[in-house]
Write an enzyme that holds these catalytic residues in place. Structure first.
Site, PDB file in Angstrom:
ATOM      1  N   HIS A 121       0.595  -3.815  -2.509  1.00 35.80           N
ATOM      2  CA  HIS A 121       0.780  -5.266  -2.582  1.00 35.80           C
ATOM      3  C   HIS A 121      -0.528  -5.924  -3.038  1.00 35.80           C
ATOM      4  O   HIS A 121      -1.600  -5.340  -2.881  1.00 35.80           O
ATOM      5  CB  HIS A 121       1.127  -5.821  -1.192  1.00 35.80           C
ATOM      6  N   CYS A 145       0.320  -7.412   7.312  1.00 38.90           N
ATOM      7  CA  CYS A 145       1.775  -7.135   7.304  1.00 38.90           C
ATOM      8  C   CYS A 145       2.437  -7.232   8.668  1.00 38.90           C
ATOM      9  O   CYS A 145       3.644  -7.358   8.752  1.00 38.90           O
ATOM     10  CB  CYS A 145       2.119  -5.779   6.730  1.00 38.90           C
TER      11      CYS A 145
HETATM   12  C1  CIR Z   1       6.439  -0.376   2.926  1.00 34.90           C
HETATM   13  O1  CIR Z   1       6.171   0.502   2.107  1.00 34.90           O
HETATM   14  O2  CIR Z   1       7.154  -1.330   2.630  1.00 34.90           O
HETATM   15  C2  CIR Z   1       5.868  -0.267   4.317  1.00 34.90           C
HETATM   16  N1  CIR Z   1       5.811   1.105   4.711  1.00 34.90           N
HETATM   17  C3  CIR Z   1       4.495  -0.887   4.378  1.00 34.90           C
HETATM   18  C4  CIR Z   1       4.525  -2.358   4.100  1.00 34.90           C
HETATM   19  C5  CIR Z   1       3.189  -2.981   4.203  1.00 34.90           C
HETATM   20  N2  CIR Z   1       3.299  -4.391   4.038  1.00 34.90           N
HETATM   21  C6  CIR Z   1       2.314  -5.179   3.614  1.00 34.90           C
HETATM   22  O3  CIR Z   1       1.270  -4.690   3.215  1.00 34.90           O
HETATM   23  N3  CIR Z   1       2.534  -6.480   3.559  1.00 34.90           N
END
Ligand code: CIR
Length: 259
Positions: A167, A254
């Site tokens: 991201h 997150c």
């Molecule tokens: C994903 O790949 O969507 C989750 N395992 C990790 C998401 C992390 N989110 C973020 O950095 N906002």
């Protein structure tokens, strides 16, 4: 920084947390440790003056604890996203139901647009919208229109060519005061001109995902050079162990929606 947060929404990691998406080779996370780290994270937000609401895990969504990806919450209204990973699509509806009770206005990203909240970086001069494998151009356009309706300026930042960046906020975070923390490997991006950049050491890149919360900066523990740099700049870093979330490609931002 102008935004003072008063509330945060979190979601517990569930029994199947280890079944979520990840590119990490650090091994499977330990749930008991993840739950303890999550508890300390909520306490840290509370120490910054926020009232936290922690939602239960939903077994349909192993990545559901990464609640930031499901919405963009502003002082003038919230936007429910449409997460870019198929396994996470239903998480948005789930958060929509909760936000409907808390926000004056609720807008929604529609197909074929996809947006992950992790790609959205709010600063004092506008909102940076990362275009990545998760947030597509259509989603970024829809979001820009919605933000304009709410009275916010936004700028798209195409980082699809940057290797290893899940991201936008994997690589940059707004520290307040016109400053961005930036991972070492990030190329020079026109959208970041005008900000003072605090560039991390290459071996501390993970810590580029940090969050300014009122008078503190929550940072991942174990990245001393960045913590020292923040202290030198007059910030008050609050280190938190993130080892189990890191194994699932997650960072500090997150784990909550702050508003
Ligand atoms: C994903 O790949 O969507 C989750 N395992 C990790 C998401 C992390 N989110 C973020 O950095 N906002």
């Amino acid at each position: 920084m102008s935004t003072r947060f008063t509330r945060a929404l979190l979601r517990l990691p569930g029994d199947n947390f280890a079944d979520g998406l990840t590119c990490s080779s650090e091994g499977a996370p330990l749930l008991t440790r993840a739950l303890e780290q999550h508890r300390r994270y909520a306490l840290a937000l509370e120490a910054c003056g926020l009232a936290t609401t922690t939602l239960p895990a939903d077994p349909r969504y192993p990545d559901g604890t990464f609640v930031e990806d499901t919405a963009i919450v502003t002082a003038r209204g919230a936007i429910v996203t449409r997460p870019g990973a198929a396994s996470r699509a239903g998480e948005a509806e789930l958060i929509g139901a909760t936000l409907a009770t808390q926000c004056a206005r609720l807008l929604r990203i529609a197909a074929p647009g996809t947006v992950d909240g992790g790609d959205i970086c709010e600063t004092d001069s506008g909102v940076l919208i990362g275009i990545t494998a998760r947030t597509n151009e259509d989603g970024a356009r829809q979001l820009a229109t919605m933000l304009a309706e709410l009275g916010y300026r936004s700028t798209p930042v195409d980082v699809r060519a940057v290797a290893g960046l899940l991201h936008l906020k994997t690589g940059i975070s707004y520290l307040g005061d016109g400053r961005l923390a930036v991972a070492a490997g990030l190329p020079k991006l026109a959208a970041l001109a005008g900000y003072e950049l605090v560039t991390l050491a290459a071996e501390e890149s993970y810590a580029a995902n940090c969050i300014r919360v009122n008078d503190r900066v929550l940072v991942a523990a174990g990245y001393p050079r960045f913590a020292e740099a923040l202290t030198r700049l007059g910030y008050d870093p609050l280190p938190l162990d993130m080892s189990e979330f890191r194994k699932m490609d997650g960072g500090l931002s997150c784990l909550s929606l702050r508003f």
